[in-house]
Design a protein around this motif. Sequence first.
Motif, PDB file in Angstrom:
ATOM      1  N   GLY A  57     -20.008  -6.406 -13.354  1.00 36.89           N
ATOM      2  CA  GLY A  57     -19.439  -6.120 -14.380  1.00 36.89           C
ATOM      3  C   GLY A  57     -18.478  -5.904 -15.061  1.00 36.89           C
ATOM      4  N   ASP A  58     -18.333  -4.164 -14.812  1.00 35.02           N
ATOM      5  CA  ASP A  58     -17.456  -3.837 -15.792  1.00 35.02           C
ATOM      6  C   ASP A  58     -16.650  -3.395 -15.947  1.00 35.02           C
ATOM      7  N   LEU A  59     -16.459  -3.961 -13.964  1.00 32.08           N
ATOM      8  CA  LEU A  59     -14.905  -4.607 -13.688  1.00 32.08           C
ATOM      9  C   LEU A  59     -14.572  -5.452 -14.338  1.00 32.08           C
ATOM     10  N   THR A  60     -14.822  -6.673 -13.986  1.00 31.77           N
ATOM     11  CA  THR A  60     -14.566  -8.261 -14.740  1.00 31.77           C
ATOM     12  C   THR A  60     -14.266  -7.813 -15.845  1.00 31.77           C
ATOM     13  N   LEU A  61     -14.947  -7.039 -17.557  1.00 38.55           N
ATOM     14  CA  LEU A  61     -14.629  -6.790 -18.414  1.00 38.55           C
ATOM     15  C   LEU A  61     -13.818  -5.946 -18.718  1.00 38.55           C
ATOM     16  N   THR A  62     -12.928  -4.680 -17.944  1.00 35.68           N
ATOM     17  CA  THR A  62     -11.958  -4.274 -18.024  1.00 35.68           C
ATOM     18  C   THR A  62     -10.748  -5.067 -17.387  1.00 35.68           C
ATOM     19  N   CYS A  63     -10.796  -5.827 -16.472  1.00 32.22           N
ATOM     20  CA  CYS A  63      -9.603  -6.550 -15.988  1.00 32.22           C
ATOM     21  C   CYS A  63      -9.450  -8.524 -17.373  1.00 32.22           C
ATOM     22  N   THR A  64     -10.475  -8.429 -17.776  1.00 33.96           N
ATOM     23  CA  THR A  64     -10.194  -9.082 -18.591  1.00 33.96           C
ATOM     24  C   THR A  64     -10.696  -9.585 -20.026  1.00 33.96           C
ATOM     25  N   GLY A  65     -11.252  -8.784 -20.390  1.00 33.79           N
ATOM     26  CA  GLY A  65     -11.780  -8.838 -22.007  1.00 33.79           C
ATOM     27  C   GLY A  65     -10.788  -8.113 -22.498  1.00 33.79           C
ATOM     28  N   ASP A  66      -9.970  -8.564 -23.925  1.00 35.27           N
ATOM     29  CA  ASP A  66     -10.138  -8.075 -24.778  1.00 35.27           C
ATOM     30  C   ASP A  66     -10.096  -7.073 -25.741  1.00 35.27           C
ATOM     31  N   LEU A  67     -11.275  -6.910 -25.738  1.00 37.41           N
ATOM     32  CA  LEU A  67     -11.483  -5.852 -26.134  1.00 37.41           C
ATOM     33  C   LEU A  67     -11.298  -4.120 -25.098  1.00 37.41           C
ATOM     34  N   SER A  68     -10.765  -4.149 -24.300  1.00 35.27           N
ATOM     35  CA  SER A  68     -10.862  -2.873 -22.723  1.00 35.27           C
ATOM     36  C   SER A  68      -9.075  -2.175 -22.804  1.00 35.27           C
ATOM     37  N   ARG A  69      -9.018  -1.931 -23.159  1.00 34.71           N
ATOM     38  CA  ARG A  69      -8.000  -0.710 -23.762  1.00 34.71           C
ATOM     39  C   ARG A  69      -7.445  -0.344 -22.003  1.00 34.71           C
ATOM     40  N   ASN A  70      -8.000  -0.262 -21.891  1.00 33.15           N
ATOM     41  CA  ASN A  70      -7.060  -0.429 -19.673  1.00 33.15           C
ATOM     42  C   ASN A  70      -6.420  -1.533 -19.829  1.00 33.15           C
ATOM     43  N   ARG A  71      -6.752  -2.268 -20.287  1.00 38.98           N
ATOM     44  CA  ARG A  71      -5.654  -4.113 -19.880  1.00 38.98           C
ATOM     45  C   ARG A  71      -5.313  -4.513 -21.695  1.00 38.98           C
ATOM     46  N   GLN A  72      -5.493  -3.560 -22.694  1.00 36.77           N
ATOM     47  CA  GLN A  72      -4.048  -3.648 -23.668  1.00 36.77           C
ATOM     48  C   GLN A  72      -3.080  -3.095 -23.057  1.00 36.77           C
ATOM     49  N   VAL A  73      -3.815  -1.811 -22.623  1.00 40.00           N
ATOM     50  CA  VAL A  73      -2.514  -0.546 -22.212  1.00 40.00           C
ATOM     51  C   VAL A  73      -1.915  -1.487 -21.422  1.00 40.00           C
ATOM     52  N   GLY A  74      -2.373  -2.207 -20.201  1.00 41.31           N
ATOM     53  CA  GLY A  74      -0.817  -2.972 -19.119  1.00 41.31           C
ATOM     54  C   GLY A  74      -0.433  -4.397 -20.028  1.00 41.31           C
ATOM     55  N   LEU A  75      -1.319  -5.031 -20.464  1.00 38.84           N
ATOM     56  CA  LEU A  75      -0.420  -6.039 -21.000  1.00 38.84           C
ATOM     57  C   LEU A  75       0.909  -5.571 -22.286  1.00 38.84           C
ATOM     58  N   ARG A  76       0.747  -4.644 -22.802  1.00 37.71           N
ATOM     59  CA  ARG A  76       1.657  -4.123 -23.353  1.00 37.71           C
ATOM     60  C   ARG A  76       2.619  -3.416 -22.700  1.00 37.71           C
ATOM     61  N   LEU A  77       2.737  -2.882 -21.248  1.00 38.76           N
ATOM     62  CA  LEU A  77       3.276  -2.135 -20.607  1.00 38.76           C
ATOM     63  C   LEU A  77       4.331  -3.667 -19.870  1.00 38.76           C
ATOM     64  N   GLY A  78       3.906  -4.270 -19.841  1.00 39.80           N
ATOM     65  CA  GLY A  78       3.909  -5.685 -19.031  1.00 39.80           C
ATOM     66  C   GLY A  78       4.884  -5.910 -20.370  1.00 39.80           C
ATOM     67  N   ARG A  79       5.036  -6.685 -21.397  1.00 40.88           N
ATOM     68  CA  ARG A  79       5.805  -6.280 -22.228  1.00 40.88           C
ATOM     69  C   ARG A  79       6.744  -5.681 -22.655  1.00 40.88           C
ATOM     70  N   GLY A  80       7.048  -4.557 -21.884  1.00 39.96           N
ATOM     71  CA  GLY A  80       8.388  -3.466 -22.433  1.00 39.96           C
ATOM     72  C   GLY A  80       7.950  -2.453 -22.839  1.00 39.96           C
ATOM     73  N   GLU A  81       6.250  -2.294 -23.770  1.00 39.31           N
ATOM     74  CA  GLU A  81       6.118  -1.262 -24.751  1.00 39.31           C
ATOM     75  C   GLU A  81       6.002   0.178 -23.795  1.00 39.31           C
ATOM     76  N   ASN A  82       6.587   1.196 -23.976  1.00 35.31           N
ATOM     77  CA  ASN A  82       6.203   2.383 -24.092  1.00 35.31           C
ATOM     78  C   ASN A  82       5.004   3.009 -23.761  1.00 35.31           C
ATOM     79  N   LEU A  83       4.938   3.738 -23.012  1.00 34.34           N
ATOM     80  CA  LEU A  83       3.594   4.158 -22.825  1.00 34.34           C
ATOM     81  C   LEU A  83       3.006   5.154 -23.904  1.00 34.34           C
ATOM     82  N   GLU A  84       4.094   5.791 -24.949  1.00 37.64           N
ATOM     83  CA  GLU A  84       3.938   7.515 -25.773  1.00 37.64           C
ATOM     84  C   GLU A  84       2.757   6.036 -27.010  1.00 37.64           C
ATOM     85  N   ASN A  85       3.952   4.968 -27.084  1.00 38.38           N
ATOM     86  CA  ASN A  85       3.703   4.563 -28.533  1.00 38.38           C
ATOM     87  C   ASN A  85       2.372   3.486 -28.391  1.00 38.38           C
ATOM     88  N   ILE A  86       2.492   2.670 -26.956  1.00 39.37           N
ATOM     89  CA  ILE A  86       1.286   2.208 -26.776  1.00 39.37           C
ATOM     90  C   ILE A  86      -0.271   3.337 -27.245  1.00 39.37           C
TER      91      ILE A  86
END
Length: 89
Positions: free
Chosen positions: A1-30
Amino acid sequence: GDLTLTCTGDLSRNRQVGLRLGRGENLENITRSLGMVAEGVKTTAAVHALALRLGIDAPITAAMHCVLYEGQPPHEALRTLMSRDLREE
């Protein structure tokens, strides 16, 4: 369940980092704007260093390290991973 939530949940911080990196934001700002720890960011650095020290081939970790810490665009990291020679793993 933890892995599924990390990959699909909008509250996952790791997922948010990945989505924002994909949009071209830099890690420091994220990470600054999150205000919370995305544990995958620091874990990537630690696992990458350990793999190098032990001489272990860890291509996915290496690719994530390039994206997070060396500024490689995610699409280039994916291209590098997908163009690796096939081998038994």
